[in-house]
Scaffold this motif. Structure first.
Motif, PDB file in Angstrom:
ATOM      1  N   GLY A  91       0.814  -1.203   0.000  1.00  0.00           N
ATOM      2  CA  GLY A  91       0.000   0.000   0.000  1.00  0.00           C
ATOM      3  C   GLY A  91       0.848   1.254   0.000  1.00  0.00           C
ATOM      4  N   ILE A  92       1.792   1.353   0.918  1.00  0.00           N
ATOM      5  CA  ILE A  92       2.609   2.557   1.051  1.00  0.00           C
ATOM      6  C   ILE A  92       3.625   2.673  -0.079  1.00  0.00           C
ATOM      7  CG2 ILE A  92       4.537   1.674   2.431  1.00  0.00           C
ATOM      8  CD1 ILE A  92       2.578   4.913   3.061  1.00  0.00           C
ATOM      9  N   ARG A  93       3.867   1.589  -0.797  1.00  0.00           N
ATOM     10  CA  ARG A  93       4.824   1.636  -1.910  1.00  0.00           C
ATOM     11  C   ARG A  93       4.364   2.574  -3.013  1.00  0.00           C
ATOM     12  NH1 ARG A  93       6.823  -4.244  -3.660  1.00  0.00           N
ATOM     13  NH2 ARG A  93       7.961  -2.902  -5.086  1.00  0.00           N
ATOM     14  N   PHE A  94       3.054   2.863  -3.073  1.00  0.00           N
ATOM     15  CA  PHE A  94       2.536   3.850  -4.012  1.00  0.00           C
ATOM     16  C   PHE A  94       3.291   5.165  -3.851  1.00  0.00           C
ATOM     17  CE2 PHE A  94      -0.412   7.464  -4.596  1.00  0.00           C
ATOM     18  CZ  PHE A  94      -0.743   7.303  -5.930  1.00  0.00           C
ATOM     19  N   LEU A  95       3.673   5.493  -2.616  1.00  0.00           N
ATOM     20  CA  LEU A  95       4.386   6.736  -2.346  1.00  0.00           C
ATOM     21  C   LEU A  95       5.894   6.539  -2.246  1.00  0.00           C
ATOM     22  CD1 LEU A  95       4.191   9.755  -1.761  1.00  0.00           C
ATOM     23  CD2 LEU A  95       3.836   9.206   0.653  1.00  0.00           C
ATOM     24  N   LYS A 146      11.396   7.538  -4.136  1.00  0.00           N
ATOM     25  CA  LYS A 146      12.683   6.951  -4.511  1.00  0.00           C
ATOM     26  C   LYS A 146      13.097   7.411  -5.909  1.00  0.00           C
ATOM     27  CE  LYS A 146      14.863   2.470  -5.481  1.00  0.00           C
ATOM     28  NZ  LYS A 146      14.680   0.990  -5.444  1.00  0.00           N
ATOM     29  N   GLU A 147      12.153   7.340  -6.847  1.00  0.00           N
ATOM     30  CA  GLU A 147      12.482   7.685  -8.233  1.00  0.00           C
ATOM     31  C   GLU A 147      12.660   9.191  -8.425  1.00  0.00           C
ATOM     32  OE1 GLU A 147      10.445   7.640 -12.704  1.00  0.00           O
ATOM     33  OE2 GLU A 147       9.470   6.592 -11.041  1.00  0.00           O
ATOM     34  N   LYS A 148      11.677   9.961  -7.986  1.00  0.00           N
ATOM     35  CA  LYS A 148      11.653  11.389  -8.307  1.00  0.00           C
ATOM     36  C   LYS A 148      12.585  12.226  -7.430  1.00  0.00           C
ATOM     37  CE  LYS A 148       8.592  10.882 -11.519  1.00  0.00           C
ATOM     38  NZ  LYS A 148       8.995  11.025 -12.957  1.00  0.00           N
ATOM     39  N   TYR A 149      12.767  11.833  -6.185  1.00  0.00           N
ATOM     40  CA  TYR A 149      13.588  12.630  -5.281  1.00  0.00           C
ATOM     41  C   TYR A 149      14.964  12.014  -5.061  1.00  0.00           C
ATOM     42  CZ  TYR A 149       9.350  15.289  -4.365  1.00  0.00           C
ATOM     43  OH  TYR A 149       8.246  16.074  -4.515  1.00  0.00           O
ATOM     44  N   LEU A 150      15.006  10.769  -4.549  1.00  0.00           N
ATOM     45  CA  LEU A 150      16.300  10.193  -4.182  1.00  0.00           C
ATOM     46  C   LEU A 150      17.166   9.892  -5.399  1.00  0.00           C
ATOM     47  CD1 LEU A 150      15.272   7.790  -1.270  1.00  0.00           C
ATOM     48  CD2 LEU A 150      16.066  10.166  -1.153  1.00  0.00           C
ATOM     49  N   LYS A 179      15.650   3.495   4.985  1.00  0.00           N
ATOM     50  CA  LYS A 179      16.295   2.296   4.446  1.00  0.00           C
ATOM     51  C   LYS A 179      16.523   2.433   2.934  1.00  0.00           C
ATOM     52  CE  LYS A 179      15.812  -2.739   4.115  1.00  0.00           C
ATOM     53  NZ  LYS A 179      15.842  -2.844   2.643  1.00  0.00           N
ATOM     54  N   ILE A 180      15.517   2.955   2.229  1.00  0.00           N
ATOM     55  CA  ILE A 180      15.645   3.155   0.777  1.00  0.00           C
ATOM     56  C   ILE A 180      16.749   4.172   0.490  1.00  0.00           C
ATOM     57  CG2 ILE A 180      14.473   4.053  -1.265  1.00  0.00           C
ATOM     58  CD1 ILE A 180      11.851   2.906  -0.086  1.00  0.00           C
ATOM     59  N   ALA A 181      16.782   5.268   1.259  1.00  0.00           N
ATOM     60  CA  ALA A 181      17.810   6.294   1.058  1.00  0.00           C
ATOM     61  C   ALA A 181      19.205   5.717   1.278  1.00  0.00           C
ATOM     62  CB  ALA A 181      17.555   7.473   1.995  1.00  0.00           C
ATOM     63  N   ARG A 182      19.331   4.872   2.295  1.00  0.00           N
ATOM     64  CA  ARG A 182      20.623   4.245   2.562  1.00  0.00           C
ATOM     65  C   ARG A 182      21.044   3.367   1.380  1.00  0.00           C
ATOM     66  NH1 ARG A 182      19.341   1.804   7.251  1.00  0.00           N
ATOM     67  NH2 ARG A 182      19.420   3.803   8.341  1.00  0.00           N
ATOM     68  N   GLU A 183      20.091   2.643   0.806  1.00  0.00           N
ATOM     69  CA  GLU A 183      20.379   1.795  -0.352  1.00  0.00           C
ATOM     70  C   GLU A 183      20.763   2.628  -1.570  1.00  0.00           C
ATOM     71  OE1 GLU A 183      16.736  -0.338  -0.654  1.00  0.00           O
ATOM     72  OE2 GLU A 183      17.292  -1.866   0.836  1.00  0.00           O
TER      73      GLU A 183
END
Length: 404
Positions: free
Chosen positions: A29-33, A38-42, A73-77
């Motif tokens: 559910g939250i992966r929608f955001l 991840k794509e547009k900002y990070l 966690k995504i930002a770290r990756e």
């Protein structure tokens, strides 16, 4: 087809240790955001030199803390330096305190080590050929190249990298230049002076400025007035160290209006308004920074409280409330309402998938997943209740334990 819902053991463990809802350890559910950020900002905007402040809100149990954990966690990756803390632990009205916490979590020497390798390559040497534990100047001397001309080139490179960088505060740049020189072995920096420089960078008020002046270093103390400028410099050092940027999350901002005597930090009206003013100033200064993203999270009551919440400080509220609200959830919005996102993205199938993942994660108590009828009841409760969907799922699953 039922949506795939992924467990995140690292986040789940963190949430369990913090005493928060285990259901928040799911990405369904939250992966929608999160995928969008991840794509547009990070991967694009922040990595390319942009800066951004986001605000995340929602009811109790809506998944705010999990969202911050997952994005960290995504930002770290994505090779960001990540910082995470709670407003329950750090005073928010003095930006100096925020800067110090960020500095402590960033390991600036790790970045300066990477900058030293860059300098070595710029001078035409291979940093991989230098034996582990050996300083660059010793390597040069061992190979008959530690002459005055080479030392002058090291100084020139340090000046060009740090002191000629317009994104760096002059004092911050000089301190980092001397620390990088100590990593290279030239110019020589005594251990005591190295510790003094690090103490000044982290805002230690116990050091005497006269000790720094003895090193031909004449800085002023880091205060709430110059701490944002120092943070900009820190973000630039992180970029120079080869990282994508700096990603910072601050949770539990609703403590600003808490009247509980049990809270470790209590805000007076003056300190609360100083906090709002500090955030306003950060919003106004954020475009002068690069490769940095802030995410603040708070319960809806911080927005709903007219007397003490965000709306009570017009100078701040005017900067964060004037977004166009459409029928669909806007993933570019700087004010993120997780309840609104849930109302759009959380279907009965998503809720069932979340409960199935919780079953796989549950170790201590046997539970079964929810069925569609139970999922639809959760959606009905979420439309009228004071608790968010993730916590409602947790509560419902406690009531459907399997007898053993």
């Amino acid at each position: 087809m039922r949506p795939e819902c992924n467990e995140n053991p690292e986040i789940l463990q963190t949430e369990q240790e913090a005493g928060r809802v285990p259901a928040d350890g799911l990405t369904c559910g939250i992966r929608f955001l999160t995928d969008f950020w991840k794509e547009k900002y990070l991967q694009e905007y922040i990595r390319d030199g942009g800066s951004k402040i986001k605000f995340v809100t929602g009811r109790q149990g809506s998944g705010k803390t999990n969202f911050l954990q997952l994005m960290t966690k995504i930002a770290r990756e994505e090779h960001y330096k990540t910082v995470q803390f709670s407003a329950r632990d750090i005073w928010m009205h003095d930006f100096r305190e925020i800067y110090i916490e960020i500095f402590h979590q960033c390991d600036i020497l790790d970045c300066l080590e990477a900058v030293s390798h860059y300098l070595i390559r710029e001078m035409g040497f291979n940093d991989q050929e230098i034996p582990e534990g050996m300083k660059f100047i010793d390597y040069l001397s061992q190979n008959g190249m530690g002459d005055a001309l080479t030392k002058r080139e090291i100084r020139s490179q340090l000046k060009q990298i740090f002191l000629d960088n317009p994104m760096l505060d002059n004092n911050f740049a000089l301190a980092c230049s001397m620390l990088t020189g100590s990593i290279l072995g030239y110019p020589v920096l005594e251990e005591q002076n190295r510790e003094l420089l690090l103490a000044w960078l982290e805002g230690d008020r116990t050091i005497k400025l006269s000790q720094l002046r003895a090193m031909d270093f004449y800085p002023s103390r880091i205060t709430k007035y110059n701490a944002r400028h120092m943070l900009r410099s820190l973000a630039e050092i992180i970029r120079m160290g080869g990282y994508s940027g700096l990603f910072i999350t601050i949770d539990d901002l609703e403590i600003l209006i808490s009247r509980s005597s049990l809270e470790p930090i209590h805000y007076t009206k003056m300190k609360r308004e100083d906090t709002y003013e500090s955030i306003r100033q950060l919003i106004d200064d954020i475009d002068s920074m690069k490769n940095i993203m802030f995410v603040y999270a708070f319960d809806r009551k911080l927005m709903d409280d007219e007397n003490a919440g965000l709306k009570s400080y017009q100078a701040l509220w005017m900067r964060i409330q004037n977004e166009i609200v459409g029928e669909r959830f806007n993933r570019f919005a700087d004010m993120v309402d997780l309840d609104r996102l849930a109302a759009q993205e959380y279907t009965p199938d998503v809720i069932v998938s979340m409960s199935e993942s919780l079953v796989r994660l549950q170790k201590s108590v046997p539970v079964r997943s929810l069925d569609l009828e139970e999922a639809e009841e959760i959606l009905r409760q979420a439309r009228t209740g004071a608790i968010g969907i993730p916590q409602l799922i947790q509560i419902a699953m406690q009531e459907v334990k399997v007898d053993v």
